[in-house]
Motif scaffolding. Structure first.
Motif, short mmCIF file in Angstrom:
data_model
loop_
_atom_site.label_atom_id
_atom_site.label_comp_id
_atom_site.label_asym_id
_atom_site.label_seq_id
_atom_site.Cartn_x
_atom_site.Cartn_y
_atom_site.Cartn_z
N THR A 159 58.35 43.86 51.69
CA THR A 159 57.62 43.31 50.56
C THR A 159 56.26 42.86 51.03
OG1 THR A 159 58.61 41.14 50.95
CG2 THR A 159 59.68 42.55 49.34
N THR A 160 55.28 43.34 50.34
CA THR A 160 53.92 42.92 50.63
C THR A 160 53.39 42.22 49.41
OG1 THR A 160 53.04 45.01 49.85
CG2 THR A 160 53.48 44.84 52.20
N GLY A 161 52.48 41.33 49.62
CA GLY A 161 51.90 40.62 48.49
C GLY A 161 51.11 41.58 47.63
N LYS A 162 51.20 41.41 46.35
CA LYS A 162 50.44 42.26 45.45
C LYS A 162 48.97 41.91 45.58
CE LYS A 162 53.83 43.08 41.84
NZ LYS A 162 54.12 42.92 40.41
N ALA A 163 48.17 42.93 45.51
CA ALA A 163 46.73 42.71 45.55
C ALA A 163 46.29 42.09 44.22
CB ALA A 163 46.00 44.02 45.79
N GLU A 164 45.38 41.18 44.31
CA GLU A 164 44.84 40.56 43.11
C GLU A 164 44.06 41.61 42.33
OE1 GLU A 164 44.97 37.25 41.84
OE2 GLU A 164 46.64 37.17 43.22
N PRO A 165 44.08 41.52 41.01
CA PRO A 165 43.30 42.48 40.23
C PRO A 165 41.80 42.28 40.48
CG PRO A 165 44.31 40.82 38.80
CD PRO A 165 44.84 40.60 40.17
N SER A 166 41.06 43.37 40.45
CA SER A 166 39.62 43.28 40.68
C SER A 166 38.93 42.67 39.47
CB SER A 166 39.04 44.67 40.96
OG SER A 166 39.08 45.45 39.79
N GLU A 167 37.71 42.25 39.67
CA GLU A 167 36.94 41.65 38.59
C GLU A 167 36.69 42.65 37.47
OE1 GLU A 167 32.73 39.30 38.00
OE2 GLU A 167 33.74 39.20 39.94
N ALA A 168 36.51 43.92 37.84
CA ALA A 168 36.29 44.97 36.83
C ALA A 168 37.54 45.17 35.98
CB ALA A 168 35.90 46.27 37.51
N GLU A 169 38.72 45.15 36.62
CA GLU A 169 39.97 45.30 35.88
C GLU A 169 40.18 44.12 34.93
OE1 GLU A 169 42.83 47.65 39.04
OE2 GLU A 169 42.49 45.51 39.34
N ILE A 170 39.92 42.92 35.43
CA ILE A 170 40.07 41.72 34.60
C ILE A 170 39.11 41.77 33.41
CG2 ILE A 170 39.87 39.21 34.54
CD1 ILE A 170 40.56 39.26 37.57
N SER A 171 37.87 42.17 33.68
CA SER A 171 36.86 42.24 32.63
C SER A 171 37.26 43.23 31.54
CB SER A 171 35.52 42.65 33.24
OG SER A 171 34.54 42.75 32.24
N LYS A 172 37.75 44.38 31.94
CA LYS A 172 38.17 45.40 30.98
C LYS A 172 39.33 44.90 30.12
CE LYS A 172 39.81 50.16 30.72
NZ LYS A 172 40.24 51.33 31.48
N LYS A 173 40.33 44.27 30.78
CA LYS A 173 41.49 43.76 30.03
C LYS A 173 41.09 42.60 29.13
CE LYS A 173 45.86 43.99 29.24
NZ LYS A 173 46.45 45.19 28.63
N ALA A 174 40.21 41.74 29.59
CA ALA A 174 39.75 40.61 28.77
C ALA A 174 39.02 41.12 27.53
CB ALA A 174 38.85 39.69 29.59
N TYR A 175 38.26 42.19 27.69
CA TYR A 175 37.55 42.77 26.55
C TYR A 175 38.55 43.34 25.53
CZ TYR A 175 34.17 45.53 23.93
OH TYR A 175 33.39 46.07 22.92
N GLU A 176 39.61 43.98 26.04
CA GLU A 176 40.66 44.49 25.14
C GLU A 176 41.34 43.34 24.39
OE1 GLU A 176 43.34 46.72 27.57
OE2 GLU A 176 41.82 48.19 28.12
N ILE A 177 41.62 42.27 25.10
CA ILE A 177 42.26 41.10 24.48
C ILE A 177 41.32 40.49 23.45
CG2 ILE A 177 43.05 38.74 24.95
CD1 ILE A 177 44.03 39.84 27.71
#
Length: 85
Positions: A40-58
């Motif tokens: 088990t490896t720690g999940k990578a944090e989402p990138s700022e671009a991914e967060i921005s895109k999802k926040a825009y969808e929300i």
């Protein structure tokens, strides 16, 4: 008088990196038995671009439904959703 037994801790580290071992079967041929190990490896944090895109969808969904909210709420919700997936 009773003697105290002293237990020495081994200074050698345990071998835990071997995932495959070879064994001889009764026929004399070599077989390789693989032991599966869940890594088990720690999940990578989402990138700022991914967060921005999802926040825009929300944001667009929230506006379409006529709900109140802030961009910060959208951003935090996007982070929460991306971490779960």
């Amino acid at each position: 008088m009773m003697k105290k037994s002293v237990v020495k801790a081994s200074s050698k580290p345990k071998k835990t990196t071997s995932a495959v071992k070879s064994e001889k079967s009764s026929k004399g041929t070599k077989e390789t038995a693989a032991r599966s190990r869940k890594i088990t490896t720690g999940k990578a944090e989402p990138s700022e671009a991914e967060i921005s895109k999802k926040a825009y969808e929300i944001y667009n969904e929230r506006i379409r439904r006529g709900e109140n909210g802030t961009p910060t709420d959208d951003w935090n919700k996007a982070i929460e959703i991306l971490r779960k997936s």
